[in-house]
Design a protein around this motif. Structure first.
Motif, mmCIF file in Angstrom:
data_model
loop_
_atom_site.group_PDB
_atom_site.id
_atom_site.type_symbol
_atom_site.label_atom_id
_atom_site.label_comp_id
_atom_site.label_asym_id
_atom_site.label_seq_id
_atom_site.Cartn_x
_atom_site.Cartn_y
_atom_site.Cartn_z
ATOM 1 N N ASP A 56 0.839 -1.210 0.000
ATOM 2 C CA ASP A 56 0.000 0.000 0.000
ATOM 3 C C ASP A 56 0.868 1.252 0.000
ATOM 4 O OD1 ASP A 56 -2.688 -1.281 2.162
ATOM 5 O OD2 ASP A 56 -2.304 -1.482 0.004
ATOM 6 N N ASN A 57 1.947 1.198 0.778
ATOM 7 C CA ASN A 57 2.835 2.347 0.887
ATOM 8 C C ASN A 57 3.464 2.643 -0.476
ATOM 9 O OD1 ASN A 57 5.212 3.947 1.450
ATOM 10 N ND2 ASN A 57 4.825 3.485 3.623
ATOM 11 N N GLN A 58 3.974 1.590 -1.109
ATOM 12 C CA GLN A 58 4.619 1.726 -2.419
ATOM 13 C C GLN A 58 3.634 2.270 -3.449
ATOM 14 O OE1 GLN A 58 7.646 1.628 -3.501
ATOM 15 N NE2 GLN A 58 6.928 1.962 -5.606
ATOM 16 N N LYS A 59 2.417 1.740 -3.439
ATOM 17 C CA LYS A 59 1.422 2.161 -4.433
ATOM 18 C C LYS A 59 0.953 3.596 -4.184
ATOM 19 C CE LYS A 59 1.818 -1.410 -6.807
ATOM 20 N NZ LYS A 59 2.533 -1.276 -8.104
ATOM 21 N N ALA A 60 0.924 4.006 -2.908
ATOM 22 C CA ALA A 60 0.541 5.395 -2.597
ATOM 23 C C ALA A 60 1.581 6.347 -3.164
ATOM 24 C CB ALA A 60 0.424 5.567 -1.083
ATOM 25 N N ILE A 61 2.849 5.971 -3.038
ATOM 26 C CA ILE A 61 3.927 6.809 -3.569
ATOM 27 C C ILE A 61 3.796 6.893 -5.092
ATOM 28 C CG2 ILE A 61 6.432 6.889 -3.935
ATOM 29 C CD1 ILE A 61 6.611 5.599 -1.034
ATOM 30 N N GLU A 62 3.574 5.738 -5.742
ATOM 31 C CA GLU A 62 3.425 5.726 -7.209
ATOM 32 C C GLU A 62 2.205 6.548 -7.625
ATOM 33 O OE1 GLU A 62 4.967 1.127 -7.530
ATOM 34 O OE2 GLU A 62 3.414 1.789 -8.938
ATOM 35 N N ALA A 63 1.086 6.394 -6.882
ATOM 36 C CA ALA A 63 -0.149 7.119 -7.241
ATOM 37 C C ALA A 63 0.093 8.617 -7.176
ATOM 38 C CB ALA A 63 -1.278 6.716 -6.296
ATOM 39 N N ASN A 64 0.885 9.048 -6.189
ATOM 40 C CA ASN A 64 1.129 10.482 -6.032
ATOM 41 C C ASN A 64 2.072 11.044 -7.079
ATOM 42 O OD1 ASN A 64 -0.629 11.167 -3.951
ATOM 43 N ND2 ASN A 64 0.727 10.186 -2.440
ATOM 44 N N ASN A 65 2.635 10.169 -7.937
ATOM 45 C CA ASN A 65 3.426 10.685 -9.066
ATOM 46 C C ASN A 65 2.505 11.254 -10.140
ATOM 47 O OD1 ASN A 65 5.796 9.949 -7.919
ATOM 48 N ND2 ASN A 65 5.844 7.905 -8.887
ATOM 49 N N TRP A 66 1.241 10.934 -10.078
ATOM 50 C CA TRP A 66 0.258 11.480 -11.024
ATOM 51 C C TRP A 66 -0.389 12.726 -10.440
ATOM 52 C CZ3 TRP A 66 0.077 8.600 -15.502
ATOM 53 C CH2 TRP A 66 0.582 7.298 -15.425
ATOM 54 N N ASP A 67 -0.850 13.596 -11.325
ATOM 55 C CA ASP A 67 -1.547 14.800 -10.865
ATOM 56 C C ASP A 67 -3.044 14.494 -10.723
ATOM 57 O OD1 ASP A 67 -2.346 18.043 -12.256
ATOM 58 O OD2 ASP A 67 -2.161 17.362 -10.161
ATOM 59 N N TRP A 68 -3.327 13.473 -9.908
ATOM 60 C CA TRP A 68 -4.714 12.962 -9.838
ATOM 61 C C TRP A 68 -5.699 13.996 -9.292
ATOM 62 C CZ3 TRP A 68 -6.599 12.985 -4.963
ATOM 63 C CH2 TRP A 68 -5.701 12.856 -3.897
ATOM 64 N N PRO A 69 -5.286 14.947 -8.390
ATOM 65 C CA PRO A 69 -6.310 15.903 -7.940
ATOM 66 C C PRO A 69 -6.906 16.714 -9.092
ATOM 67 C CG PRO A 69 -4.418 15.955 -6.477
ATOM 68 C CD PRO A 69 -4.012 15.144 -7.668
#
Ligand SMILES: CC(=O)N[C@@H](CC(=O)O)C(=O)NC[C@H](CC1(C(=O)N[C@@H](Cc2ccc(O)cc2)C(=O)O)CCCC1)C(=O)O
Ligand SMILES: [Zn+2]
Length: 594
Positions: A56-69
């Protein structure tokens, strides 16, 4: 959506493939520990929890590489926001492992505690909570025996936890702060996506308080007669150990003594269940039949093969507290409970199967949406079905009640038994997280853990401890499963409001005419379609939208619950004409907490 979002969609599709295997492994190890408590299994479960958290930690870091907001696609943005909100996985490996160890230490204490030296015993037998101490609390009317079970349980479970809990709470808060919340309470409240969630709950409690006060005054008056040899506090509080339940959260065990029309039938079908030869599986089949009648799926084969539906007799220690499990592979769903054949377990089995049906309705959703629209939704599914099952008419139709359920006095007896379970619960469902939120918010410190606990217990529930309790030495909150198990609790308060909104909507959809407390949606396609349309959305959209789709209202409202119980409220107001309603709401009786 921009090409950035297209690439993000590809990433999240891969995430949804990978995460199912990781969660399956973690849930499987947790299941093994819960159905066979050993140090080895606890260690394995903690290791799998750490692996899942690292993922989960790793995927959260990867997800935050996107400008998802700034994503245009609302659903994709929602999915990314959930992956990014990683919860306790934000902790370092050391802190995370420490947290899971503290958690399983407390859960093991709770699940293996026993109480000895029962009055009148000569053989030194020691009794577990489930079923022995719970049986004493519901069926004994001996003041001293009840004190033995009530005090003994708290001393053998909660009293061994406060220092562990203090360290545990610190770690929960540490994770919350890393994720940008003020404390763990704010993190838990964030799941309700409402800025003023605390105020919304307080307003609902104030709307429901008059109904609770009427029931409290009536029950207190009857209990004074039953325990005429004992003094009750002059402050109006009811001693906590004589309400038929270890935590005074349900007063259903007092149904016979509280029945408005004693010469008419009550709603306890335990004797009938036993007479008709029901076993534990029979209760599950009854529940399954109702859900299937609404168009939902029957239990899958591996459910019957792998569930634990009764306390094992092979000497294994298990976590008896009922629970429903989603293995996140869209195939494996299980219930673990120490079922006994009685009315209460008939209802509980519907509650647990409600979770399973919700898991199955949303199993096609991306993993981050495989959750209740908010946690209260998940708790309301089984209970809303139970509202139909519990009606005298339905009980008569499945042969558990004799003919003649269509009697207004039986009706009032029914409403009273429902109130003893549902209205009695309201302040309890509300107060546990009031206390925990304030603990996480450091409104009080370790020296007043139990003082603050009894403050909310006395003020909201109008009950008081039957023996003196220590503000710092005892830890009576730890004697309630959800505190050591770290399961949030406001979800049940929310569910008790929502389930009457759901019930009203389903009865209206079924074109039912009449008082809602007599409505039974069994076999109604329209009611089933309405409920299933809500369930299959999972957590894919904000819950007010999902609530509006089902009930026409975007808000929680206590009105359907109040309307449901109105006939009983009128009866209670009459009965309580000479009673002094309520209790001293400034706190506990002087001297009860030292
Ligand atoms: C893997 C996992 O943990 N899964 C979750 C479900 C999920 O999150 O998907 C889960 O199974 N939680 C267990 C919990 C069990 C029970 C409970 O604790 N109930 C409350 C309050 C209450 C009391 C009466 C009532 O009618 C309704 C609620 C209590 O007993 O105090 C005990 C019997 C009833 C429900 C549950 O099922 O909610
Ligand atoms: Zn539940």
């Amino acid at each position: 959506q921009s090409d950035d979002e297209e690439a993000a969609q590809i990433w999240v599709d891969q995430y949804n493939q990978d995460v199912q295997g990781v969660y399956f492994d973690y849930v499987s190890a947790d299941w093994t520990y819960n159905t066979n408590i050993t140090d080895h299994n606890s260690q394995l479960a903690n290791e799998k929890a750490a692996e899942s958290a690292a993922f989960d930690n790793q995927k959260a870091i990867e997800a935050n590489n996107w400008d998802w907001p700034n994503f245009q696609n609302e659903s994709l943005k929602r999915e990314f926001s959930k992956i990014a909100d990683m919860g306790y996985a934000a902790l370092s490996d050391e802190d995370f492992n420490n947290m899971t160890k503290l958690n399983s230490n407390m859960t093991t204490i709770y699940s293996t505690a026993t109480v000895c030296n029962k009055p009148g015993d000569t053989n030194g037998t020691c009794y577990p909570l489930d079923p022995d101490l719970e049986e004493v609390m519901s069926s004994s009317r001996d003041w001293d025996e009840l004190v033995w079970a009530w005090e003994g349980w708290r001393n053998e479970s909660g009293r061994k936890m406060p220092d562990t809990y203090e360290q545990f709470a610190e770690l929960l808060n540490k994770a919350a702060v890393i994720n940008g919340y003020a404390d763990n309470g704010e993190y838990w409240r964030s799941w309700y996506e409402s800025a003023d969630f605390r105020q919304i709950c307080e307003n609902l409690w104030l709307e429901l308080k008059p109904l609770y006060q009427q029931l409290h005054a009536y029950v207190r008056s009857k209990l004074r007669d039953i325990y005429s040899g004992h003094t009750f506090p002059g402050t109006g509080h009811i001693p906590a150990h004589i309400l038929g339940n270890m935590w005074a959260q349900s007063w259903l065990a007092l149904e016979q003594e509280m029945r408005p029309y004693p010469n008419k039938t009550g709603l306890d079908v335990t004797d009938e269940l036993i007479k008709q030869g029901y076993n534990n599986t029979g209760l599950f089949l009854l529940a399954e039949d109702f859900f299937v009648s609404l168009g939902m799926d029957p239990m899958v084969d591996n459910f019957w093969e792998n569930s634990m539906i009764e306390k094992p007799t092979d000497g294994r220690e298990v976590v008896c507290h009922a629970s429903a499990w989603d293995f996140y592979n869209g195939i494996d769903f299980r219930i673990k409970q120490c079922t006994r054949v009685n009315t209460e377990w008939l209802i509980t089995t519907h509650h647990e199967m409600g979770h399973i049906e919700y898991f199955m309705e949303y199993k096609h959703q991306p993993v981050q949406f495989r959750d209740g629209a908010n946690p209260g939704f998940h708790e309301a599914i089984g209970d809303v079905i139970a509202l139909s099952v519990s009606t005298p008419n339905h009980m008569e139709s499945i042969g558990l009640l004799p003919e003649g359920a269509d009697d207004p006095e039986v009706d009032m007896n029914f409403l009273m038994s429902e109130a003893l379970k549902k209205i009695a619960f309201i302040p309890f469902g509300y107060l546990i997280d009031q206390w925990r939120w304030d603990l996480f918010g450091e409104e009080f410190d370790r020296n007043n853990y139990n003082g603050a606990w009894w403050d909310v217990r006395c003020r909201y529930q109008g009950i008081s401890p039957p023996v003196t309790r220590s503000a710092s030495g005892d830890f009576d909150a730890g004697a309630k499963y959800h505190v050591p198990a770290n399961t949030p609790y406001i979800r049940y308060f929310v569910s008790y409001v929502l389930q009457y909104q759901f019930h009203k909507a389903m009865c209206d959809a079924a074109n039912y005419v009449g008082p809602y407390h007599r409505c039974d949606v069994y076999k109604s396609n329209e009611a089933g379609d309405l409920l299933r349309a809500m369930m299959e959305t999972g957590a894919s959209r904000p819950w007010p939208e999902i609530l509006e789709q089902m009930t026409g209202s975007r808000n929680m409202t206590a009105q359907p619950l109040i309307d449901y119980f109105q006939p009983l409220m009128d009866w209670l107001i009459e009965e309580n004409a000479d009673e002094t309603l309520g209790w001293d709401e400034t706190g506990c009786p002087v001297g009860s907490i030292v």
